[in-house]
Scaffold this motif. Structure first.
Motif, PDB file in Angstrom:
ATOM      1  N   PRO A  33       0.668  -1.286   0.090  1.00  0.00           N
ATOM      2  CA  PRO A  33       0.085  -0.083   0.036  1.00  0.00           C
ATOM      3  C   PRO A  33       1.029   1.304  -0.058  1.00  0.00           C
ATOM      4  N   ILE A  34       0.188   2.270  -0.178  1.00  0.00           N
ATOM      5  CA  ILE A  34       0.804   3.685  -0.066  1.00  0.00           C
ATOM      6  C   ILE A  34       0.349   4.417   1.021  1.00  0.00           C
ATOM      7  N   VAL A  35       1.460   4.908   1.766  1.00  0.00           N
ATOM      8  CA  VAL A  35       1.027   5.640   3.092  1.00  0.00           C
ATOM      9  C   VAL A  35       1.671   7.315   2.698  1.00  0.00           C
ATOM     10  N   ALA A  36       0.783   8.029   2.654  1.00  0.00           N
ATOM     11  CA  ALA A  36       1.177   9.329   2.578  1.00  0.00           C
ATOM     12  C   ALA A  36       1.132  10.258   3.701  1.00  0.00           C
ATOM     13  N   VAL A  37       2.090  10.976   4.141  1.00  0.00           N
ATOM     14  CA  VAL A  37       2.247  11.699   5.409  1.00  0.00           C
ATOM     15  C   VAL A  37       2.496  13.239   4.902  1.00  0.00           C
ATOM     16  N   GLY A  38       1.389  13.811   4.863  1.00  0.00           N
ATOM     17  CA  GLY A  38       1.442  15.617   4.805  1.00  0.00           C
ATOM     18  C   GLY A  38       0.294  15.571   3.813  1.00  0.00           C
ATOM     19  N   ASP A  39      -0.127  16.901   3.853  1.00  0.00           N
ATOM     20  CA  ASP A  39      -1.414  17.293   3.128  1.00  0.00           C
ATOM     21  C   ASP A  39      -1.056  17.393   1.824  1.00  0.00           C
ATOM     22  N   VAL A  40      -0.007  18.291   1.471  1.00  0.00           N
ATOM     23  CA  VAL A  40       0.335  18.597   0.246  1.00  0.00           C
ATOM     24  C   VAL A  40       0.621  16.967  -0.747  1.00  0.00           C
ATOM     25  N   VAL A  41       1.240  16.263  -0.126  1.00  0.00           N
ATOM     26  CA  VAL A  41       1.494  14.883  -0.979  1.00  0.00           C
ATOM     27  C   VAL A  41       0.308  14.361  -1.061  1.00  0.00           C
ATOM     28  N   THR A  42      -0.506  14.278  -0.251  1.00  0.00           N
ATOM     29  CA  THR A  42      -1.754  13.609  -0.286  1.00  0.00           C
ATOM     30  C   THR A  42      -2.615  14.263  -1.440  1.00  0.00           C
ATOM     31  N   TYR A  43      -2.398  15.574  -1.414  1.00  0.00           N
ATOM     32  CA  TYR A  43      -3.290  16.358  -2.514  1.00  0.00           C
ATOM     33  C   TYR A  43      -2.744  16.113  -3.779  1.00  0.00           C
ATOM     34  N   HIS A  44      -1.383  15.835  -4.042  1.00  0.00           N
ATOM     35  CA  HIS A  44      -0.934  15.579  -5.427  1.00  0.00           C
ATOM     36  C   HIS A  44      -1.053  14.111  -5.702  1.00  0.00           C
ATOM     37  N   LEU A  45      -1.081  13.375  -4.884  1.00  0.00           N
ATOM     38  CA  LEU A  45      -1.369  11.881  -5.320  1.00  0.00           C
ATOM     39  C   LEU A  45      -2.860  11.663  -5.356  1.00  0.00           C
ATOM     40  N   ARG A  46      -3.917  12.501  -4.812  1.00  0.00           N
ATOM     41  CA  ARG A  46      -5.320  12.249  -5.355  1.00  0.00           C
ATOM     42  C   ARG A  46      -5.595  12.782  -6.502  1.00  0.00           C
ATOM     43  N   ALA A 123       5.438   4.960  10.364  1.00  0.00           N
ATOM     44  CA  ALA A 123       4.787   4.407   9.113  1.00  0.00           C
ATOM     45  C   ALA A 123       5.732   3.604   8.445  1.00  0.00           C
ATOM     46  N   ILE A 124       7.074   3.763   8.158  1.00  0.00           N
ATOM     47  CA  ILE A 124       7.931   2.817   7.632  1.00  0.00           C
ATOM     48  C   ILE A 124       8.119   1.426   8.248  1.00  0.00           C
ATOM     49  N   VAL A 125       8.120   1.672   9.793  1.00  0.00           N
ATOM     50  CA  VAL A 125       8.286   0.474  10.661  1.00  0.00           C
ATOM     51  C   VAL A 125       7.004  -0.297  10.565  1.00  0.00           C
ATOM     52  N   ALA A 126       5.844   0.314  10.432  1.00  0.00           N
ATOM     53  CA  ALA A 126       4.611  -0.433  10.656  1.00  0.00           C
ATOM     54  C   ALA A 126       4.223  -1.197   9.290  1.00  0.00           C
ATOM     55  N   ALA A 127       4.419  -0.384   8.251  1.00  0.00           N
ATOM     56  CA  ALA A 127       3.984  -0.970   6.771  1.00  0.00           C
ATOM     57  C   ALA A 127       4.792  -2.178   6.312  1.00  0.00           C
ATOM     58  N   PRO A 128       4.014  -2.784   5.595  1.00  0.00           N
ATOM     59  CA  PRO A 128       4.402  -4.230   5.274  1.00  0.00           C
ATOM     60  C   PRO A 128       5.545  -3.959   4.307  1.00  0.00           C
ATOM     61  N   GLU A 129       6.494  -4.997   4.049  1.00  0.00           N
ATOM     62  CA  GLU A 129       7.507  -4.813   2.883  1.00  0.00           C
ATOM     63  C   GLU A 129       7.005  -4.912   1.750  1.00  0.00           C
ATOM     64  N   GLY A 130       7.448  -4.061   0.673  1.00  0.00           N
ATOM     65  CA  GLY A 130       6.759  -3.812  -0.534  1.00  0.00           C
ATOM     66  C   GLY A 130       5.969  -2.452  -0.480  1.00  0.00           C
ATOM     67  N   ALA A 131       5.453  -1.970   0.493  1.00  0.00           N
ATOM     68  CA  ALA A 131       4.740  -0.755   0.577  1.00  0.00           C
ATOM     69  C   ALA A 131       5.599   0.349   0.183  1.00  0.00           C
ATOM     70  N   SER A 132       4.918   1.614   0.017  1.00  0.00           N
ATOM     71  CA  SER A 132       5.670   2.728  -0.022  1.00  0.00           C
ATOM     72  C   SER A 132       5.320   3.682   0.840  1.00  0.00           C
ATOM     73  N   VAL A 133       6.147   4.624   1.418  1.00  0.00           N
ATOM     74  CA  VAL A 133       5.784   5.697   2.343  1.00  0.00           C
ATOM     75  C   VAL A 133       6.387   6.961   1.663  1.00  0.00           C
ATOM     76  N   VAL A 134       5.431   7.936   1.386  1.00  0.00           N
ATOM     77  CA  VAL A 134       5.669   9.061   0.588  1.00  0.00           C
ATOM     78  C   VAL A 134       5.417  10.231   1.726  1.00  0.00           C
ATOM     79  N   TYR A 135       6.379  11.177   1.631  1.00  0.00           N
ATOM     80  CA  TYR A 135       6.286  12.370   2.382  1.00  0.00           C
ATOM     81  C   TYR A 135       6.786  13.721   1.843  1.00  0.00           C
ATOM     82  N   GLY A 136       6.393  14.778   2.008  1.00  0.00           N
ATOM     83  CA  GLY A 136       7.064  15.876   1.452  1.00  0.00           C
ATOM     84  C   GLY A 136       8.351  16.454   1.903  1.00  0.00           C
ATOM     85  N   GLN A 137       9.201  16.782   1.063  1.00  0.00           N
ATOM     86  CA  GLN A 137      10.469  17.411   1.265  1.00  0.00           C
ATOM     87  C   GLN A 137      10.260  18.926   0.870  1.00  0.00           C
TER      88      GLN A 137
END
Length: 177
Positions: A33-46, A123-137
């Protein structure tokens, strides 16, 4: 539960993966799955047509309220979990919400009162291997972290450097301390 010590703030500034400015390219490289951390990241993915499986938002970007356009996209139909999480901390409620959201078959938004910036690490610790965590820089783009044995180890190491109950935090995330 955990607090970021002042002398460690710099350790969280460098991107933990490649930085993307094009959401379509990021999505082509992302796992599930994809975990998005941050409002702008979530916005862009949606806007790019992909609702994150887990979105962690706080209604702010760079400590300021997000604009109306972003806020309108963030107001979706997904189930919401409301959590309190003070700046520079990881609360038990945040960790529990991440675990609950990752276990869900439906997309979930974790709406944070306070700040969500540190949520990337658990989120990285809890997510299953193969998942992606996306956050804003800030001022650069979106960072894509592939959840692998190595990235999970690095995230656990970072959690271990925070002040507080690391063993309790790892247990809350379903990981042995």
């Amino acid at each position: 539960m955990l607090t970021l010590p002042d002398d460690l703030r710099g350790a969280f500034k460098d991107p933990m993966g490649p930085v993307y400015t094009d959401p379509e390219r990021l999505l082509a490289d992302a796992g599930h799955p994809i975990v998005a951390v941050g409002d702008v990241v979530t916005y862009h993915l949606r806007v790019a047509g992909r609702d994150p499986d887990v979105a962690v938002i706080d209604g702010k970007t760079k400590r300021e309220a997000v604009g109306e356009e972003i806020a309108a996209v963030l107001d979706g139909e997904n189930r919401r979990l409301e959590v309190d999480n003070e700046p520079a901390t990881l609360s038990t409620a945040m960790l529990d919400a991440l675990v609950e959201a990752l276990a869900s078959d439906d997309p979930i938004v974790i709406h944070v009162t306070g700040e969500e910036d540190l949520a990337t690490v658990p989120a990285i610790v809890a997510a299953p291997e193969g998942a992606s965590v996306v956050y804003g820089q800030p001022d650069q783009g979106m960072v894509l972290v592939d959840v692998t044995t190595e990235s999970k180890r690095e995230a656990r190491d970072l959690l271990g450097k925070l002040d507080g109950d690391t063993a309790g935090a790892l247990a809350a995330l379903g990981v042995d301390g």
